[in-house]
Write a protein that holds these residues in place. Structure first.
Motif, PDB file in Angstrom:
ATOM      1  N   UNK A 195       7.650   2.525  18.258  1.00 19.58           N
ATOM      2  CA  UNK A 195       6.797   1.494  18.829  1.00 19.58           C
ATOM      3  C   UNK A 195       5.483   1.570  18.055  1.00 19.58           C
ATOM      4  N   UNK A 196       5.165   0.500  17.340  1.00 21.10           N
ATOM      5  CA  UNK A 196       3.996   0.521  16.450  1.00 21.10           C
ATOM      6  C   UNK A 196       3.109  -0.689  16.698  1.00 21.10           C
ATOM      7  N   UNK A 197       1.875  -0.578  16.248  1.00 21.76           N
ATOM      8  CA  UNK A 197       0.947  -1.697  16.289  1.00 21.76           C
ATOM      9  C   UNK A 197       1.601  -2.872  15.564  1.00 21.76           C
ATOM     10  N   UNK A 198       1.539  -4.041  16.144  1.00 23.31           N
ATOM     11  CA  UNK A 198       2.206  -5.200  15.547  1.00 23.31           C
ATOM     12  C   UNK A 198       1.616  -5.581  14.195  1.00 23.31           C
ATOM     13  N   UNK A 199       0.442  -5.059  13.870  1.00 25.67           N
ATOM     14  CA  UNK A 199      -0.198  -5.343  12.580  1.00 25.67           C
ATOM     15  C   UNK A 199       0.137  -4.305  11.502  1.00 25.67           C
ATOM     16  N   UNK A 200       0.946  -3.302  11.851  1.00 32.21           N
ATOM     17  CA  UNK A 200       1.270  -2.242  10.894  1.00 32.21           C
ATOM     18  C   UNK A 200       2.137  -2.785   9.764  1.00 32.21           C
ATOM     19  N   UNK A 201       1.720  -2.506   8.550  1.00 28.61           N
ATOM     20  CA  UNK A 201       2.490  -2.910   7.374  1.00 28.61           C
ATOM     21  C   UNK A 201       3.691  -1.997   7.191  1.00 28.61           C
ATOM     22  N   UNK A 202       4.705  -2.497   6.524  1.00 30.54           N
ATOM     23  CA  UNK A 202       5.900  -1.695   6.254  1.00 30.54           C
ATOM     24  C   UNK A 202       5.535  -0.439   5.469  1.00 30.54           C
ATOM     25  N   UNK A 203       4.646  -0.554   4.479  1.00 31.19           N
ATOM     26  CA  UNK A 203       4.247   0.619   3.696  1.00 31.19           C
ATOM     27  C   UNK A 203       3.595   1.673   4.589  1.00 31.19           C
ATOM     28  N   UNK A 204       2.794   1.239   5.561  1.00 30.67           N
ATOM     29  CA  UNK A 204       2.163   2.189   6.484  1.00 30.67           C
ATOM     30  C   UNK A 204       3.213   2.838   7.378  1.00 30.67           C
ATOM     31  N   UNK A 205       4.187   2.033   7.822  1.00 27.80           N
ATOM     32  CA  UNK A 205       5.272   2.563   8.643  1.00 27.80           C
ATOM     33  C   UNK A 205       6.022   3.667   7.900  1.00 27.80           C
ATOM     34  N   UNK A 206       6.364   3.385   6.649  1.00 33.36           N
ATOM     35  CA  UNK A 206       7.106   4.368   5.855  1.00 33.36           C
ATOM     36  C   UNK A 206       6.298   5.644   5.640  1.00 33.36           C
ATOM     37  N   UNK A 207       5.037   5.493   5.279  1.00 37.03           N
ATOM     38  CA  UNK A 207       4.191   6.642   4.956  1.00 37.03           C
ATOM     39  C   UNK A 207       3.718   7.399   6.207  1.00 37.03           C
ATOM     40  N   UNK A 208       3.234   6.675   7.207  1.00 31.09           N
ATOM     41  CA  UNK A 208       2.616   7.317   8.364  1.00 31.09           C
ATOM     42  C   UNK A 208       3.623   7.717   9.434  1.00 31.09           C
ATOM     43  N   UNK A 209       4.528   6.817   9.751  1.00 33.16           N
ATOM     44  CA  UNK A 209       5.487   7.097  10.819  1.00 33.16           C
ATOM     45  C   UNK A 209       6.646   7.971  10.344  1.00 33.16           C
ATOM     46  N   UNK A 210       7.110   7.727   9.118  1.00 31.54           N
ATOM     47  CA  UNK A 210       8.301   8.444   8.628  1.00 31.54           C
ATOM     48  C   UNK A 210       7.977   9.529   7.609  1.00 31.54           C
ATOM     49  N   UNK A 211       6.733   9.599   7.177  1.00 35.33           N
ATOM     50  CA  UNK A 211       6.277  10.593   6.187  1.00 35.33           C
ATOM     51  C   UNK A 211       7.028  10.490   4.862  1.00 35.33           C
ATOM     52  N   UNK A 212       7.427   9.275   4.498  1.00 31.68           N
ATOM     53  CA  UNK A 212       8.055   9.010   3.201  1.00 31.68           C
ATOM     54  C   UNK A 212       6.934   8.575   2.258  1.00 31.68           C
ATOM     55  N   UNK A 213       6.322   9.537   1.626  1.00 30.79           N
ATOM     56  CA  UNK A 213       5.100   9.275   0.855  1.00 30.79           C
ATOM     57  C   UNK A 213       5.361   8.911  -0.602  1.00 30.79           C
ATOM     58  N   UNK A 214       6.603   8.763  -0.994  1.00 29.18           N
ATOM     59  CA  UNK A 214       6.912   8.320  -2.351  1.00 29.18           C
ATOM     60  C   UNK A 214       6.522   6.876  -2.577  1.00 29.18           C
ATOM     61  N   UNK A 215       6.522   6.079  -1.516  1.00 29.59           N
ATOM     62  CA  UNK A 215       6.079   4.695  -1.596  1.00 29.59           C
ATOM     63  C   UNK A 215       4.562   4.722  -1.560  1.00 29.59           C
ATOM     64  N   UNK A 216       3.926   4.265  -2.627  1.00 27.88           N
ATOM     65  CA  UNK A 216       2.479   4.396  -2.759  1.00 27.88           C
ATOM     66  C   UNK A 216       1.733   3.139  -2.327  1.00 27.88           C
ATOM     67  N   UNK A 217       0.503   3.331  -1.876  1.00 28.01           N
ATOM     68  CA  UNK A 217      -0.415   2.241  -1.588  1.00 28.01           C
ATOM     69  C   UNK A 217      -1.384   2.186  -2.751  1.00 28.01           C
ATOM     70  N   UNK A 218      -1.363   1.079  -3.469  1.00 25.10           N
ATOM     71  CA  UNK A 218      -2.236   0.957  -4.628  1.00 25.10           C
ATOM     72  C   UNK A 218      -3.382   0.008  -4.376  1.00 25.10           C
TER      73      UNK A 218
END
Length: 171
Positions: A27-50
């Protein structure tokens, strides 16, 4: 206007995705980006925010079979979909041919753009398009690299394509 919005509170959304073959729900903030979901919620940090503007391609992942910039998609929009990240390309402990080729061809320097470049190139190799310099240029045109000059990246994609063609010919 929903009740939460009228009171100034954030709205939340139940997100369910298959990420790298595993079903995940949050359950996430409706404004959360997919990249944030992957990095913050799932700790998949290979996907970078540039760049946060979908210009650099460092956040490229595969969503429902297509390469997308995960900074331009809300996690809620992707709900129900299947996502593959750079971590999901490696199968059974073995690197994907693109990952091997980027290493062998020295197609990375700082490495920041590498996950996005590999995912964009993977989109090309998964398509039925012929792998040529021109098709590689088109595939990675939305990804910026400030270190390599692209020559080794292009060679790495060619090398991975040749390796994948050989492995498919065995079956």
């Amino acid at each position: 206007m929903g009740t939460n919005e009228a009171k100034g509170k954030d709205s939340f959304f139940d997100v369910s995705l298959t990420v790298n073959g595993k079903t995940v729900q949050r359950c996430v903030d409706s404004r959360m980006l997919l990249v944030e979901f992957l990095r913050q919620e799932l700790r998949l940090t290979g996907t970078h925010v540039g760049c946060d503007t979908s210009q650099c391609g460092a956040c490229t992942v595969r969503l429902d079979g297509l390469a997308v910039k995960s900074c331009s998609i809300l996690a809620a929009q992707a709900s129900g979909g299947e996502v593959v990240t750079i971590e999901g390309l490696a199968q059974a402990g073995s690197l994907h041919p693109l990952q091997k080729a980027f290493n062998r061809c020295h197609a990375l320097q700082c490495g920041f753009c590498t996950p996005g470049m590999i995912m964009a190139a993977d989109d090309l190799l998964r398509s039925n398009r012929q792998v040529t310099d021109e098709s590689i240029h088109q595939a990675i045109e939305g990804n910026l690299c400030r270190c390599t000059g692209y020559v080794n990246i292009i060679e790495a994609v060619h090398q991975a394509a040749r390796e994948m063609d050989k492995s498919e010919a065995k079956f």
